[in-house]
Design an enzyme around this catalytic site. Structure first.
Site, short mmCIF file in Angstrom:
data_model
loop_
_atom_site.label_atom_id
_atom_site.label_comp_id
_atom_site.label_asym_id
_atom_site.label_seq_id
_atom_site.Cartn_x
_atom_site.Cartn_y
_atom_site.Cartn_z
N LYS A 226 25.79 40.89 13.26
CA LYS A 226 26.08 41.25 11.95
C LYS A 226 27.34 41.90 11.99
O LYS A 226 27.85 42.60 13.00
CB LYS A 226 24.90 42.43 11.55
CG LYS A 226 23.45 41.70 11.39
CD LYS A 226 22.56 42.60 11.02
CE LYS A 226 21.25 41.93 10.76
NZ LYS A 226 20.16 42.63 11.05
N MET B 217 19.91 53.68 17.70
CA MET B 217 21.24 53.56 16.96
C MET B 217 21.55 54.98 16.67
O MET B 217 22.37 55.21 15.74
CB MET B 217 21.03 52.76 15.57
CG MET B 217 20.69 51.44 15.65
SD MET B 217 20.24 50.57 13.96
CE MET B 217 18.45 50.90 14.02
N ASP C 11 20.24 37.32 17.33
CA ASP C 11 21.03 38.46 17.27
C ASP C 11 21.88 38.82 18.64
O ASP C 11 21.32 38.32 19.69
CB ASP C 11 20.04 39.53 16.93
CG ASP C 11 19.56 39.61 15.41
OD1 ASP C 11 20.26 38.93 14.60
OD2 ASP C 11 18.59 40.26 14.91
N1 SAH Z 1 14.28 45.60 17.42
C1 SAH Z 1 15.10 46.44 18.78
C2 SAH Z 1 15.88 47.63 18.00
C3 SAH Z 1 16.99 47.34 17.17
S1 SAH Z 1 17.74 48.36 16.53
C4 SAH Z 1 13.92 46.76 19.63
O1 SAH Z 1 12.79 46.65 19.25
O2 SAH Z 1 14.47 47.35 20.79
C5 SAH Z 1 19.37 48.21 17.61
C6 SAH Z 1 19.23 49.62 18.70
O3 SAH Z 1 18.14 49.38 19.70
C7 SAH Z 1 20.58 50.03 19.50
O4 SAH Z 1 21.36 50.55 18.69
C8 SAH Z 1 19.62 50.77 20.51
O5 SAH Z 1 19.55 52.05 20.08
C9 SAH Z 1 18.51 50.11 20.73
N2 SAH Z 1 18.56 49.14 21.97
C10 SAH Z 1 18.36 47.85 21.66
N3 SAH Z 1 18.52 47.10 23.03
C11 SAH Z 1 18.78 48.10 23.61
C12 SAH Z 1 19.07 48.41 25.49
N4 SAH Z 1 19.04 47.17 26.18
N5 SAH Z 1 19.20 49.58 25.76
C13 SAH Z 1 19.15 50.71 25.15
N6 SAH Z 1 18.90 50.50 23.73
C14 SAH Z 1 18.62 49.46 23.37
#
Ligand code: SAH
Length: 259
Positions: A58, A173, A36
């Site tokens: 996506k 998000m 992803d």
């Molecule tokens: N599966 C992922 C979340 C996916 S949804 C997890 O467990 O972290 C995508 C959201 O995750 C982004 O919009 C943001 O809110 C958060 N996110 C993912 N990576 C991030 C990062 N390095 N720093 C801050 N927020 C992050």
């Protein structure tokens, strides 16, 4: 007929070393890796020579189609007898659509494993010096998405329960919904002075942390031009950053001058 297998793997939140040992092994052994947008590309350097790397970023508004194609690819590759690693940012079970992918695999009788990862809602605060629970400050923690609901006039978030009952809330998000998040929490009784942290690109060398209060966070985020990916963390634990900040402690951030 087939000995392929699919590994649904959490890649961790950003710092490539925050993947599990098992997750890394899945990368090393895979014939095919589907990854992803938020997966740190450095991790792909561990793939074996000749492994097929497929980007699954996506496209906005085309989630369904893309997701179906991904499901289909996972099944096809595994049915060819290949070892397939499906790499997702953070933890695959936290807003990672693993339920949909695993369901498809289960229905098609493709063997699979789910390898958890470190989720951004815990890791980004940790790198910002904010533990999501604390014996004295927070005994409950919620992971929430308020993504895209407001415009569609469907809001599945129980704002009352969150505002009244949960000490620390991590919104995923949420950057585009910051106004709604802060308004709703205050409308349901959370104090306007509740501390809020926004952690952008958590655990990476681009990590940036913005601190404000519920009443001021929207304005702050605008001024600082906060962008996705970011975790919005609401709760008194945010105060702990003052005393245990570490990862980004050399960076001077104007909005933190008062801390
Ligand atoms: N599966 C992922 C979340 C996916 S949804 C997890 O467990 O972290 C995508 C959201 O995750 C982004 O919009 C943001 O809110 C958060 N996110 C993912 N990576 C991030 C990062 N390095 N720093 C801050 N927020 C992050």
């Amino acid at each position: 007929m087939k000995n392929g297998k699919v590994y649904l793997v959490g890649a961790g939140p950003g710092d490539p070393k925050l993947i599990t040992v098992k997750g890394l092994e899945c990368i090393q052994q895979a014939d095919v890796i589907l990854y992803d947008r938020l997966v740190n590309k450095e991790l792909l350097l561990s793939a074996k020579e000749g492994a097929e790397l497929i980007f699954c970023g996506k496209l906005p508004g085309r989630h369904e189609l893309i997701q179906e194609q991904i499901n289909q690819l996972l099944v096809e590759k595994a049915e060819q007898g290949l070892v397939v690693t499906r790499l997702k940012g953070g933890d695959p079970c936290v807003f990672g659509r693993v339920g949909e992918e695993a369901k498809e695999l289960a229905e098609r009788r493709v063997p699979y494993e789910i390898i958890p990862g470190i989720t951004a809602g815990i890791a980004a605060p940790a790198y910002a010096g904010i533990p999501v629970t604390h014996r004295d400050h927070a005994s409950s923690f919620a992971i929430v998405t308020a993504h895209g609901r407001a415009e569609k006039e469907q809001d599945f978030v129980n704002w009352k329960a969150l505002a009244e009952g949960i000490d620390t809330i991590a919104f995923y998000m949420g950057v585009g919904n910051l106004s709604r998040i802060s308004q709703q929490l205050m409308a349901y009784g959370r104090s306007p002075s509740t501390p809020v942290a926004i952690i952008e690109w958590g655990t990476t060398n681009q990590q940036r942390t913005i601190i404000a209060e519920l009443a001021t966070i929207e304005q702050q985020a605008k001024e600082q031009q906060v962008e996705s990916p970011a975790i919005i963390l609401v709760g008194n634990v945010v105060e702990l950053r003052k005393s245990i900040r570490w990862f980004d402690s050399e960076i001077s951030i104007p909005s933190l001058a008062s801390l």
